[in-house]
Write a protein that holds these residues in place. Structure first.
Motif, mmCIF file in Angstrom:
data_model
loop_
_atom_site.group_PDB
_atom_site.id
_atom_site.type_symbol
_atom_site.label_atom_id
_atom_site.label_comp_id
_atom_site.label_asym_id
_atom_site.label_seq_id
_atom_site.Cartn_x
_atom_site.Cartn_y
_atom_site.Cartn_z
ATOM 1 N N PHE A 270 -6.902 3.083 2.185
ATOM 2 C CA PHE A 270 -5.899 2.480 1.315
ATOM 3 C C PHE A 270 -5.514 1.109 1.851
ATOM 4 N N VAL A 271 -4.887 0.357 0.982
ATOM 5 C CA VAL A 271 -4.392 -0.960 1.340
ATOM 6 C C VAL A 271 -2.876 -0.894 1.408
ATOM 7 N N LEU A 272 -2.299 -1.412 2.464
ATOM 8 C CA LEU A 272 -0.851 -1.444 2.605
ATOM 9 C C LEU A 272 -0.320 -2.779 2.115
ATOM 10 N N GLU A 273 0.594 -2.727 1.174
ATOM 11 C CA GLU A 273 1.234 -3.933 0.665
ATOM 12 C C GLU A 273 2.683 -3.966 1.123
ATOM 13 N N ASP A 274 3.106 -5.072 1.674
ATOM 14 C CA ASP A 274 4.482 -5.278 2.122
ATOM 15 C C ASP A 274 5.174 -6.163 1.080
ATOM 16 N N ILE A 275 6.051 -5.559 0.285
ATOM 17 C CA ILE A 275 6.680 -6.259 -0.836
ATOM 18 C C ILE A 275 8.002 -6.876 -0.407
ATOM 19 N N ALA A 276 8.167 -8.148 -0.700
ATOM 20 C CA ALA A 276 9.427 -8.834 -0.408
ATOM 21 C C ALA A 276 10.414 -8.537 -1.527
#
Length: 289
Positions: A270-276
Motif C-alpha cells: 500500500f501507499v501511505l498518504e500524509d494529508i495536510a
C-alpha cells in the motif's frame, strides 16, 4: 511431529562461574523431562551493571565459559541448546549481546547478535542505555531444524513486529524471545507483546526470561512463556527465581492456524498518504470536529 521444548528461567548474578553451574543444573532438568530443544534467557552468563567489573571477566567467543559449557551440555544430553544470549568481547574491543544455538552433537549452528538496543527512559527515574556498552547486530536469522524452522530474537527485539513478520514470511514456525525484561515494562507489556507476536504470525513462541532481584540491584519480570499460534499460553513461570517450563508442541499446528487466518498471504502493498488537514476550513465542505 510433536516435540518437547523447554524454557529455562534464571536469576543470573555477577559471577559467570556460578551462572554456568546454575544453567547446567536447569538445562539437565529440562533434558531429563524430555525436552529436545532448551532455551535459556538473555544474559545467561552475567547480569552486571558495573561495566568496569563486567569487562574484567568478559571473554571472546572461543574462551567464554558459558559457550564452552553449553557446547558440552548439548553433546552430552543430545539436545538443541539455545543460549538466549551472553555478553561476548568482540575482537574490535566492543561487546556483543550474542545468542548461540548448538546442535545435539555439540557443534555450533549459528549465533545471533541482538539488533535493537534498549535505550529508554522509564517512570520513576529508571533509565537504560544498552547502546553505550553493546554493539548492535544487523542480521536477522532463521534456522532450519529437523522439527521446525526457528526465528531468533532477543528481548527488546520483541517490540519490533517487522522483525518477526520477516522471519514468518521466511518460513519460521517457532519464534524465540529470550529476555531479561525489566519488572516495570514486563508488568505492562510482556504477555501482551508475546501473545501478539505469536498470533499475528501464526507461530509458536518460546521466551525464556530472567526473573527476580539480581545481585547488581536490577529487578527483572520473569514470567517465561511458551505460547501457541492461537495465542494460548501453554506454560508460564512465576515472576521470581528459577523455573523450568516444558511443553509439547506440534509445528503442524502452525499450518492449521495460518489456514484459518491467512494474514501472511493476505497482506497487501500500500501507499501511505500524509494529508495536510490541520488548517482546513470547516466551512469549505469539511466537517468541524
Amino acid at each position: 511431529m510433536v516435540v518437547k521444548v523447554a524454557a529455562v528461567q534464571m536469576r543470573s548474578g555477577v559471577d559467570p562461574v556460578r551462572n554456568a553451574e546454575d544453567m547446567s543444573r536447569l538445562v539437565r532438568d529440562a533434558a531429563a523431562r524430555g525436552a529436545t530443544y532448551v532455551q535459556t534467557p538473555e544474559m545467561t552468563g552475567m547480569l552486571q551493571r558495573d561495566r568496569k567489573a563486567a569487562r574484567e571477566v568478559l571473554r571472546g567467543e572461543t574462551d567464554d565459559l558459558i559457550v564452552a559449557t553449553a557446547r558440552g551440555l548439548a553433546a552430552e544430553l543430545g539436545i538443541f541448546l539455545h543460549i538466549g544470549s551472553t555478553a561476548i568481547a568482540r575482537d574490535d574491543g566492543k561487546i556483543a549481546n550474542r545468542g548461540f544455538l548448538f546442535a545435539p552433537v555439540g557443534t555450533q549452528i549459528c549465533t545471533y547478535d541482538k539488533i535493537h538496543m534498549f535505550d529508554v527512559d522509564l517512570d520513576n527515574g529508571e533509565s537504560w542505555r544498552e547502546s553505550s556498552a553493546y554493539e548492535p547486530g544487523n542480521v536477522s536469522r532463521v534456522v532450519d531444524l529437523p522439527f521446525a524452522k526457528l526465528g531468533l530474537a532477543i528481548c527488546y527485539d520483541l517490540r519490533f513486529p517487522q522483525l518477526f513478520r520477516a522471519q514468518a514470511m521466511a518460513g519460521a514456525n517457532i519464534l524465540t524471545v529470550p529476555a531479561s525484561f525489566t519488572k516495570q515494562t514486563g508488568e505492562a507489556h510482556w504477555e501482551i507483546l508475546l501473545r501478539a507476536r505469536a498470533i499475528e504470525n501464526g507461530a509458536f513462541l518460546i521466551a525464556a526470561a530472567q526473573g527476580g532481584v539480581h545481585e547488581d540491584g536490577r529487578e527483572t519480570y520473569g514470567n517465561s512463556m511458551i505460547v501457541d499460534p492461537w495465542g494460548k499460553i501453554l506454560a508460564r513461570a512465576g515472576d521470581d527465581g528459577e523455573e523450568v517450563l516444558v511443553a509439547e508442541i506440534d509445528p503442524d499446528a502452525v499450518g492449521a492456524a495460518r489456514k484459518k487466518i491467512p494474514n501472511l498471504k493476505n497482506a497487501r502493498e500500500f501507499v501511505l498518504e500524509d494529508i495536510a488537514g490541520r488548517d482546513a476550513d470547516p466551512g469549505a465542505g469539511g466537517v468541524a470536529a
